[in-house]
Scaffold this active site. Structure first.
Site, PDB file in Angstrom:
ATOM      1  N   HIS A   1      19.123  37.357  18.743  1.00  0.00           N
ATOM      2  CA  HIS A   1      20.072  37.102  19.841  1.00  0.00           C
ATOM      3  C   HIS A   1      20.464  38.381  20.577  1.00  0.00           C
ATOM      4  CE1 HIS A   1      21.419  32.987  17.960  1.00  0.00           C
ATOM      5  NE2 HIS A   1      20.243  32.942  18.537  1.00  0.00           N
ATOM      6  N   GLY A   8      25.596  33.322   5.695  1.00  0.00           N
ATOM      7  CA  GLY A   8      26.706  33.422   6.640  1.00  0.00           C
ATOM      8  C   GLY A   8      26.415  32.859   8.013  1.00  0.00           C
ATOM      9  N   THR A   9      25.701  31.745   8.046  1.00  0.00           N
ATOM     10  CA  THR A   9      25.489  31.099   9.343  1.00  0.00           C
ATOM     11  C   THR A   9      25.778  29.608   9.223  1.00  0.00           C
ATOM     12  OG1 THR A   9      23.899  30.615  11.114  1.00  0.00           O
ATOM     13  CG2 THR A   9      22.975  30.993   8.928  1.00  0.00           C
ATOM     14  N   LEU A  37      30.084  30.883   2.867  1.00  0.00           N
ATOM     15  CA  LEU A  37      31.452  30.598   2.441  1.00  0.00           C
ATOM     16  C   LEU A  37      31.621  29.119   2.103  1.00  0.00           C
ATOM     17  CD1 LEU A  37      34.061  32.197   2.098  1.00  0.00           C
ATOM     18  CD2 LEU A  37      34.643  31.611   4.463  1.00  0.00           C
TER      19      LEU A  37
HETATM   20  P1  OAD Z   1      29.284  30.776  13.051  1.00  0.00           P
HETATM   21  O1  OAD Z   1      30.623  31.307  13.395  1.00  0.00           O
HETATM   22  O2  OAD Z   1      28.841  29.496  13.697  1.00  0.00           O
HETATM   23  O3  OAD Z   1      29.193  30.550  11.491  1.00  0.00           O
HETATM   24  C1  OAD Z   1      29.630  31.523  10.566  1.00  0.00           C
HETATM   25  C2  OAD Z   1      29.353  31.010   9.178  1.00  0.00           C
HETATM   26  O4  OAD Z   1      29.695  32.045   8.265  1.00  0.00           O
HETATM   27  C3  OAD Z   1      30.158  29.769   8.786  1.00  0.00           C
HETATM   28  O5  OAD Z   1      29.281  28.843   8.136  1.00  0.00           O
HETATM   29  C4  OAD Z   1      31.189  30.315   7.795  1.00  0.00           C
HETATM   30  O6  OAD Z   1      31.526  29.375   6.782  1.00  0.00           O
HETATM   31  C5  OAD Z   1      30.453  31.488   7.201  1.00  0.00           C
HETATM   32  N1  OAD Z   1      31.319  32.570   6.701  1.00  0.00           N
HETATM   33  C6  OAD Z   1      32.505  33.003   7.193  1.00  0.00           C
HETATM   34  N2  OAD Z   1      32.964  34.043   6.487  1.00  0.00           N
HETATM   35  C7  OAD Z   1      32.039  34.296   5.531  1.00  0.00           C
HETATM   36  C8  OAD Z   1      31.930  35.257   4.466  1.00  0.00           C
HETATM   37  N3  OAD Z   1      32.860  36.189   4.245  1.00  0.00           N
HETATM   38  N4  OAD Z   1      30.827  35.214   3.667  1.00  0.00           N
HETATM   39  C9  OAD Z   1      29.857  34.274   3.876  1.00  0.00           C
HETATM   40  N5  OAD Z   1      29.912  33.352   4.845  1.00  0.00           N
HETATM   41  C10 OAD Z   1      30.981  33.357   5.670  1.00  0.00           C
HETATM   42  O7  OAD Z   1      28.238  31.952  13.321  1.00  0.00           O
HETATM   43  P2  OAD Z   1      26.648  31.898  13.448  1.00  0.00           P
HETATM   44  O8  OAD Z   1      26.077  30.847  12.568  1.00  0.00           O
HETATM   45  O9  OAD Z   1      26.165  33.289  13.307  1.00  0.00           O
HETATM   46  O10 OAD Z   1      24.752  32.838  19.433  1.00  0.00           O
HETATM   47  O11 OAD Z   1      26.480  31.469  14.957  1.00  0.00           O
HETATM   48  C11 OAD Z   1      25.194  31.342  15.467  1.00  0.00           C
HETATM   49  C12 OAD Z   1      25.173  31.723  16.917  1.00  0.00           C
HETATM   50  O12 OAD Z   1      26.157  30.986  17.647  1.00  0.00           O
HETATM   51  C13 OAD Z   1      25.532  33.152  17.217  1.00  0.00           C
HETATM   52  O13 OAD Z   1      24.470  34.063  17.038  1.00  0.00           O
HETATM   53  C14 OAD Z   1      25.926  33.084  18.647  1.00  0.00           C
HETATM   54  C15 OAD Z   1      26.828  31.886  18.557  1.00  0.00           C
HETATM   55  O14 OAD Z   1      27.109  31.245  19.689  1.00  0.00           O
HETATM   56  C16 OAD Z   1      24.647  33.313  20.663  1.00  0.00           C
HETATM   57  O15 OAD Z   1      25.513  34.021  21.159  1.00  0.00           O
HETATM   58  C17 OAD Z   1      23.391  32.908  21.362  1.00  0.00           C
END
Ligand code: OAD
Length: 232
Positions: A105, A171-172, A198
């Site tokens: 990204h 973490g996604t 998480l």
């Molecule tokens: P999200 O904010 O959608 O998801 C974050 C994930 O991390 C969630 O499943 C949380 O439960 C988990 N989480 C939070 N804190 C954590 C921790 N300390 N340890 C482990 N896990 C944890 O973020 P992404 O999946 O990265 O795209 O989002 C994907 C894309 O959507 C991003 O790259 C961005 C966004 O819009 C673009 O900008 C194109």
């Protein structure tokens, strides 16, 4: 043993970088569609530039943590057999030492020239509309992939995903494609699939091994297991 690790905002959360979808549905007080689409940039470039300038400055003031460092340690053990694919636009993986890394990204620390296509390294603000170091036009934007745009290096990523023995998602939320589809692709080609998150996400097909907890706790433990299994 070939491993592909897909990371998302959750791996950087413990460094102090906010995730996208956890709290109030807003990203740093903004709706994603107001700052992360080409239409938003066309409508209000000053707001979008100021938003990403603030994110770039915020990331410069935080540091990688044990989960980023554990993945760099794994690369030290596996070399080219490990590919880290990150959806994050921060540079915490490389600051921890990862080198075999794809920013699908894009990166906050690069600009993209919409006049000539150059992608120069960039650490300053873009709001003052500086000239492109390659062509001189004042047409730079953040080198981040917005909704509706094509992520980077999809061919390289897909080749690695279909060829890997283990696919690990860290973490996604699995809300954004094509990244969200990689677990199904890896499984279809016979990989073992692992999730370190998480809260368990809801993929199209379940992971073989889903562990719930903070990345800072889970990732070093998983890396130790892989390295121990390899040397036994
Ligand atoms: P999200 O904010 O959608 O998801 C974050 C994930 O991390 C969630 O499943 C949380 O439960 C988990 N989480 C939070 N804190 C954590 C921790 N300390 N340890 C482990 N896990 C944890 O973020 P992404 O999946 O990265 O795209 O989002 C994907 C894309 O959507 C991003 O790259 C961005 C966004 O819009 C673009 O900008 C194109």
């Amino acid at each position: 043993m070939r491993i592909v690790v897909l990371t998302g905002a959750g791996i950087s959360a413990e460094s102090g970088v906010p995730t996208f979808r956890d709290a109030d549905g807003l990203w740093e007080g903004h709706r994603i569609e107001d700052v992360a689409t080409p239409e938003a940039f066309e409508r209000d470039p000053a707001t979008v530039q100021a938003f990403y300038d603030a994110r770039r400055r915020a990331v410069a003031s935080v540091a990688p943590h044990v989960a980023h460092r554990a993945l760099a340690r794994l690369e030290g053990a596996l070399g080219d057999e490990l590919l880290v694919v990150t959806q994050n636009v921060d540079d915490l993986h490389e600051r921890a030492g990862s080198r075999n890394l794809v920013h699908m990204h894009g990166e906050l620390r690069r600009a993209l020239c919409t006049a000539c296509g150059a992608r120069p390294r960039w650490d300053a603000d873009l709001a003052p509309r500086p000239p492109c170091p390659v062509c001189g036009e004042r047409m730079l934007r953040p080198d981040v992939v917005w909704f509706g745009e094509m992520p980077y290096e999809l061919d390289r990523i897909e080749q690695a995903v279909v060829a890997c023995d283990v696919f690990v998602s860290i973490g996604t939320s699995g809300a954004v494609y094509p990244a969200a589809g990689y677990v199904a692709l890896a499984a279809a080609f016979g990989a073992r699939t692992v999730e370190l998150n998480l809260v368990p996400s809801d993929p199209m097909i379940p992971f073989d091994d889903a562990r719930a907890g903070r990345a800072g706790e889970l990732v070093p433990v998983w890396v130790d297991e892989v390295i121990a299994a390899r040397s036994s």
